[in-house]
Every structure is written in C-alpha cells, then in structure tokens.
Write a protein that holds these residues in place. Sequence first.
Motif, short mmCIF file in Angstrom:
data_model
loop_
_atom_site.label_atom_id
_atom_site.label_comp_id
_atom_site.label_asym_id
_atom_site.label_seq_id
_atom_site.Cartn_x
_atom_site.Cartn_y
_atom_site.Cartn_z
N LEU A 43 90.88 27.66 10.96
CA LEU A 43 91.06 26.17 11.42
C LEU A 43 90.38 25.06 10.78
O LEU A 43 90.30 24.15 11.45
N GLY A 44 89.68 25.45 9.87
CA GLY A 44 88.93 24.27 9.16
C GLY A 44 87.64 23.94 9.90
O GLY A 44 87.09 22.79 9.46
N ILE A 100 77.70 29.06 11.30
CA ILE A 100 78.52 29.71 12.01
C ILE A 100 78.74 28.65 13.32
O ILE A 100 77.92 27.96 13.99
N PRO A 101 80.07 28.03 13.45
CA PRO A 101 80.26 27.33 14.70
C PRO A 101 79.92 27.74 16.19
O PRO A 101 79.94 29.00 16.46
N ALA A 102 79.58 26.58 16.87
CA ALA A 102 78.92 26.83 18.33
C ALA A 102 79.98 27.85 19.20
O ALA A 102 79.45 28.39 19.91
N ILE A 157 90.21 28.12 21.30
CA ILE A 157 90.83 29.28 20.31
C ILE A 157 89.72 30.29 19.90
O ILE A 157 89.69 31.48 19.96
N VAL A 158 88.77 29.47 19.11
CA VAL A 158 87.65 30.39 18.32
C VAL A 158 86.88 31.19 19.29
O VAL A 158 86.68 32.33 19.37
N SER A 159 86.47 30.38 20.54
CA SER A 159 85.58 31.12 21.40
C SER A 159 86.20 32.19 22.33
O SER A 159 85.72 33.33 22.49
N MET A 160 87.64 32.08 22.39
CA MET A 160 88.39 33.15 23.23
C MET A 160 88.65 34.27 22.33
O MET A 160 88.63 35.37 22.85
N VAL A 161 88.87 33.88 20.95
CA VAL A 161 89.10 35.03 20.25
C VAL A 161 87.79 36.12 20.09
O VAL A 161 87.59 37.17 20.03
N THR A 162 86.44 35.35 19.75
CA THR A 162 85.38 36.07 19.77
C THR A 162 85.13 36.83 21.16
O THR A 162 84.80 37.87 21.01
#
Length: 429
Positions: free
Chosen positions: A207-208, A337-339, A168-173
């Motif tokens: 998303l924590g 910053i998460p990978a 989810i995070v990578s696709m939003v980015t």
Amino acid sequence: MSRRIIQVEEKVPFLQGVPLSFQHLFAMFGASVLVPTLFKIDPAIVLLMNGVGTLIYLFLCKGKAPAFLGSSFAFLSPVFVVLGADKAFWGANYPLALGGFIAAGLVFICVALIIWRFGPGWISIVLPPATMGPIVALIGLELASVATGMAGIMPDPKTGAVDANAVIVSMVTLLTVAFGSVLFRGFMAVIPVLIGILAGYLTAMGLGMVSFAAVAAAPLLATPTFYAPVFDLNAVLVILPAALVVISEHIGHLVVTGNIVERDLTRDPGLHRSLMGDGVSTVLSGFMGSVPTTTYGENIGVMAITRVYSVWVIGGAAVLSIALAFVGTLSAFIQSIPAPVMGGVCILLFGVIAASGIRMLVEAKVDYSKPVNLTLTAITFIVGISGAAIQIGNVQLKGMALATVVGMGLSIVFRLLEKSGLTSEKTDL
C-alpha cells in the motif's frame, strides 16, 4: 490436542529460539524507543540498557521469572517538568533527570529489601483475588486506546475520518495473529505474532506505507550515546513519586505472569528478587544515560498467546536488543515498521492481559455473594477506568496505578473489619 507448553526453564533449539526471540523484540521495540524519542536522546542507549537490564533481572530471579524490561512510561510527565518548556535546553537538563532515575531505582531496591525481610505474605491481604483480578484486567484495558490509536481504527477527533490503509494493515495483522494462534500447527503455532507482523509489513509495503530512506541512510555500525547523571534535589523530588506507579505496575505484572505460567512467582523466585532486578536495572540505566525500566505487558501478552515461557527466549531477545544498539541499519529497519502493524498486534496482546485478570477471578472462585468481594472488584474497576486522578507533586496517579492504591487500602480496611466480625457474609443478588 492442546499445544505443548514450553516451560520457564526449558531450552529451545537455536534455530527455533532466534525467531522466538525476535518475536519478543518486535513486541517491545516500538514502545521502548518511543520514550527516548520523546526525550530527544539516542534510542540506541535505551535498547542497550534494556537488554542489559533484562539479563540482570533474569539472573537475579534465578531464571524463574520470564519478563522483559523495557522503557517505563510512568516517568514521562515528571521528566518533561525537569527538562523544561524550552526544548533548546533539553540536552542540558536531561542529566538532571538521570539523577532522578537513579533515586527511583534505589527506592525499588529499598522496597525489595523490605519485602525480603518481612516476606510476601502481605500480598494476599492487601491484594486478594477480588482486588488483584480487576487490577490485572486494567493493565490491558487502560492500554486499549493506545492499541486502537496505533491501529488507526479510531476516527480523527477533528475530521472524523479514518485512514483506510491503516485499517487494512492493522486488521490483516490482527487477523493473522488471531487465526494463526488457533489454526497454526508445529513451529508456526509458537510464532503467530512474528508471522502477523510480517504479514502486516508486507501489506503496508503493497500500500506504499513503508519508506526505506532511513534504512539506506543509517550507518551499518554505530555506538550508542552515553549521558552522565547530575544529582539535583529538586529534580529528584519531582521524579521520585513516579516510583510508586512503577512498583504498583510491577506487582500486577508479576502476578499476571505467574497466572499465565501457573506458578506463584511472588514466592519463587519472590517479589523481592523481581523488584530488585528492576531496581538494579533502573539504577544502572540512570548511570549510563538510559531511562527507567519496567516489566513489559507486550511481552507478557506474547507469552500468553504462544505458550512459550522460556527465559532462554527472553534472554535471547535481550541479547538481540543489545546487538541492535550497535547495528544502525537493523534498528532503522525495525523503526520503519508502520504503527498500524504494531497496533494490530497490540489489540490482541493487551486484550489477552485483560482476559488474564478475568481468568484470575474465575480460577480463584471469587464468591460475589459476599459484599466484601463485590465491593472490592466494583470500586477497583471503576476507579481504574473512570479517568479519576490524584496529583502527587508533578506526577499524576491514575488508571491501574490509582486503582491499585485504592484497592489495597480498601482490602486492608475490609480485612480488619472481617477480623472484627463486623462484616455481613451474604448479600441479596
């Protein structure tokens, strides 16, 4: 109406330059700090010397070649050999690696002087478009797995599971950067990468996936740790072959950057100046305790997407990198910053580099009815993506670096055959 290009020598207003520079800083940060982290040394010294090295590079290239010098991955394997199997001795053995870094930097400088003496005309012979195009494409393609791995979209090799939150995070980015580069207007159109990173970061927070514990524990100000080199012939001989990999990578990066900014950077400011800048940076880094440097594909991708080529922006990112080395809290914040955020960005950045190689073939109007061109491109591509490797001492030559060596060799042989009138002109395709 097409978006305006901010050219290499063009200055930008300060309030616009700051976010543009931060955009480049974010792009290079993860990879640059990963190398010192693997070596168990202070990342701050690497951020400091990457910034200093970039400023030296821009100066030696007379402000005509926009490039950021970050930590080189080509030296990982030989350095691990020098450090030894027992991690307890890595701190004592790291100075031996520094001596090897300095020697590698001196090789860059020697090659630069040879090119300065004899000129860059040989590039069109040993690296014609049919060879250089696939080499440039391979720079991005061989990094594809790195990007998708960081993005979390590859299944776990053991369980086959995929982290839904990471996806989810990578696709939003990724989608923010992709659609932003197409839809944004005004100043937002030149900072889609930065906006994408912020969107991904906020999503990760929701998303924590973000922890601020390291930021809270970090000191406001900190001094980088310096390390003194030790020269040992065995260590130098182990590390030195990696210089060949970086030189091959450097030529490819300079050509693709020139392709993006639509200038022949191998002639002006010249490949010799570019290699000299990288060599001086690597030598100085070795004396200060940092790792070897190389031009960064991540930053090349940022320029291609944003169409902002200004060396003033790159220089601003270098200054920020230097400042970051002394600001503990800011460095810790960026490391939080998460990978998947950077993975989402890198999917597009590395893809843009690969597309630049295809663009080079199209713009050079490479005629694939000629067997020579068809063979050069075919073999270069397959060698680069097949996983084939050659061991030189403790350095493994593979991927784009091996493809460069093979492609150059074939180009020279075919050139000699063409001059001898032994090659056919057409093939039945």
